[in-house]
Design a protein around this motif. Sequence first.
Motif, short mmCIF file in Angstrom:
data_model
loop_
_atom_site.label_atom_id
_atom_site.label_comp_id
_atom_site.label_asym_id
_atom_site.label_seq_id
_atom_site.Cartn_x
_atom_site.Cartn_y
_atom_site.Cartn_z
N THR A 212 36.36 37.85 49.79
CA THR A 212 37.47 38.50 50.49
C THR A 212 38.56 37.49 50.78
O THR A 212 39.02 37.32 51.91
N ASP A 213 38.99 36.79 49.74
CA ASP A 213 40.01 35.76 49.87
C ASP A 213 41.39 36.36 49.66
O ASP A 213 41.66 36.98 48.62
N ASN A 214 42.28 36.18 50.63
CA ASN A 214 43.60 36.80 50.56
C ASN A 214 44.49 36.19 49.50
O ASN A 214 45.28 36.88 48.86
N THR A 215 44.38 34.88 49.30
CA THR A 215 45.19 34.23 48.26
C THR A 215 44.75 34.70 46.88
O THR A 215 45.59 35.01 46.02
N ALA A 216 43.44 34.77 46.66
CA ALA A 216 42.94 35.25 45.37
C ALA A 216 43.31 36.71 45.15
O ALA A 216 43.65 37.12 44.03
N ALA A 217 43.25 37.52 46.21
CA ALA A 217 43.62 38.94 46.09
C ALA A 217 45.07 39.07 45.65
O ALA A 217 45.40 39.93 44.82
N SER A 219 46.64 36.94 43.92
CA SER A 219 46.80 36.26 42.63
C SER A 219 45.98 36.90 41.52
O SER A 219 45.92 36.37 40.41
N ILE A 220 45.33 38.03 41.80
CA ILE A 220 44.33 38.57 40.91
C ILE A 220 44.86 38.91 39.51
O ILE A 220 44.16 38.74 38.51
N GLN A 221 46.09 39.36 39.41
CA GLN A 221 46.61 39.70 38.08
C GLN A 221 46.68 38.47 37.19
O GLN A 221 46.34 38.53 36.00
N SER A 222 47.10 37.35 37.76
CA SER A 222 47.16 36.10 36.98
C SER A 222 45.76 35.58 36.69
O SER A 222 45.48 35.08 35.59
N ILE A 223 44.86 35.71 37.65
CA ILE A 223 43.48 35.26 37.47
C ILE A 223 42.80 36.08 36.37
O ILE A 223 42.11 35.53 35.50
N SER A 224 42.99 37.39 36.42
CA SER A 224 42.30 38.26 35.46
C SER A 224 42.79 38.02 34.03
O SER A 224 42.01 38.16 33.08
N LYS A 225 44.05 37.66 33.86
CA LYS A 225 44.56 37.35 32.51
C LYS A 225 43.79 36.19 31.89
O LYS A 225 43.42 36.22 30.72
N VAL A 226 43.56 35.16 32.69
CA VAL A 226 42.80 34.01 32.20
C VAL A 226 41.36 34.41 31.90
O VAL A 226 40.81 34.05 30.85
N ALA A 227 40.75 35.17 32.80
CA ALA A 227 39.35 35.57 32.62
C ALA A 227 39.18 36.45 31.38
O ALA A 227 38.23 36.25 30.59
N LEU A 228 40.07 37.40 31.18
CA LEU A 228 39.98 38.29 30.01
C LEU A 228 40.20 37.51 28.72
O LEU A 228 39.54 37.77 27.71
N ARG A 229 41.11 36.56 28.77
CA ARG A 229 41.37 35.74 27.58
C ARG A 229 40.11 34.99 27.15
O ARG A 229 39.82 34.86 25.96
N GLU A 230 39.34 34.54 28.13
CA GLU A 230 38.13 33.77 27.84
C GLU A 230 36.88 34.64 27.82
O GLU A 230 35.77 34.13 27.66
N LYS A 231 37.07 35.96 27.99
CA LYS A 231 35.97 36.93 28.00
C LYS A 231 34.92 36.58 29.07
O LYS A 231 33.70 36.56 28.81
N ILE A 232 35.42 36.29 30.25
CA ILE A 232 34.57 35.97 31.40
C ILE A 232 34.67 37.11 32.40
O ILE A 232 35.75 37.56 32.76
N ALA A 233 33.51 37.58 32.88
CA ALA A 233 33.48 38.70 33.82
C ALA A 233 33.82 38.26 35.23
O ALA A 233 33.45 37.16 35.67
N ILE A 234 34.55 39.14 35.94
CA ILE A 234 34.86 38.93 37.35
C ILE A 234 34.08 39.95 38.18
O ILE A 234 34.12 41.15 37.91
N ALA A 242 38.93 44.20 42.16
CA ALA A 242 38.30 44.55 40.89
C ALA A 242 39.18 45.47 40.04
O ALA A 242 39.15 45.41 38.81
N ARG A 243 39.96 46.29 40.69
CA ARG A 243 40.83 47.22 39.96
C ARG A 243 41.86 46.50 39.09
O ARG A 243 42.41 47.09 38.17
N SER A 244 42.11 45.25 39.39
CA SER A 244 43.13 44.50 38.63
C SER A 244 42.50 43.58 37.59
O SER A 244 43.08 42.54 37.25
#
Length: 323
Positions: A212-217, A219-234, A242-244
């Motif tokens: 429940t980190d507010n900074t990560a929440a 930043s989630i769109q930027s974080i998810s782009k990196v994760a999806l690029r590397e095929k890493i699950a969040i 999670a919706r993002s």
Amino acid sequence: MKRVLVCVLLLIGVLGLSTQTVGITSIVEHPALDAVRDGIIDVLEENGFKDGESIVIDFQNAQGSVSTAVTIAKQFVSLNPAVMVGIATPSAQALVNASKTIPIVFSAVTDPVSASLVPSFGKNPGNVVGISDMTPVKTQLQLLKLTLPQVETIGIIYNSGEANSVTIREFAKEACDALGMRLVDITGSTTVEMVTSLNAQIKDVDAIYIGTDNTAASSIQSISKVALREKIAIVAADIDIARSGGLIGFGFNYYQIGRATGELVVQILKGASPSELETKILGQNSLILFVNTDIAEEIGIEIPQSVLDLANIVVTNGVETER
């Protein structure tokens, strides 16, 4: 004519005196914390406390800045409001540090005891009470392990300057040790710092956990782009995170947290003291499991049927279905 004018002025004066101010402040804008605010306001209205009529609601957002949160708290105190509400740990801490007499209600605070808001859960002396969103970290990581049994190393993304996130990190470390996984810290105090850290360390992790980190929440769109690029699950402790771009989200319904907070505010507006009310965690029946099968397909994961059977919300072909 003079008598009419005098009567009108007197009436305005009386109304002004009877109108109570409710100061609400949030550390940052993101869907979960916005839902908390909406839940509070809805409950106030349902109980006859409508903004602009029987009360004045002064809402201020700190835009992620702790120093701004402190400034907002001082501004609220100068207004001598009937009650002040702090959404998320930094905003709640700023209010508590600003006043020891004005009633304060906190909301969406993970660990109010470690954050020095209250001495304990339940009833406490003083002017502070609230609702915790202490999330079931071990259950979330068990869900991750059930979905991805091959995972050995988890990267936890958090802001080490957020007291709530430090607590979540400690629980995550305990859970990982118990589940035979290794935890890797991926930290940052801004979106840029978080994404930079993630890019540098993503090759070292098998999955990502966000509490429940507010900074990560934010930043989630930027974080998810990196994760999806590397095929890493969040896996996230908040379904709005999670919706993002998350595979799984398991956490509280933040609108319900807002409503529970609003009920405390109503009681205070009706004359109750914070010391008469209980600080508590929302019940387990408010937890929601979110699963995104589209993300699973994109990163090449098959979600076990046992997890899908438990889900409250499933995304398939871009459509969110509630069960």
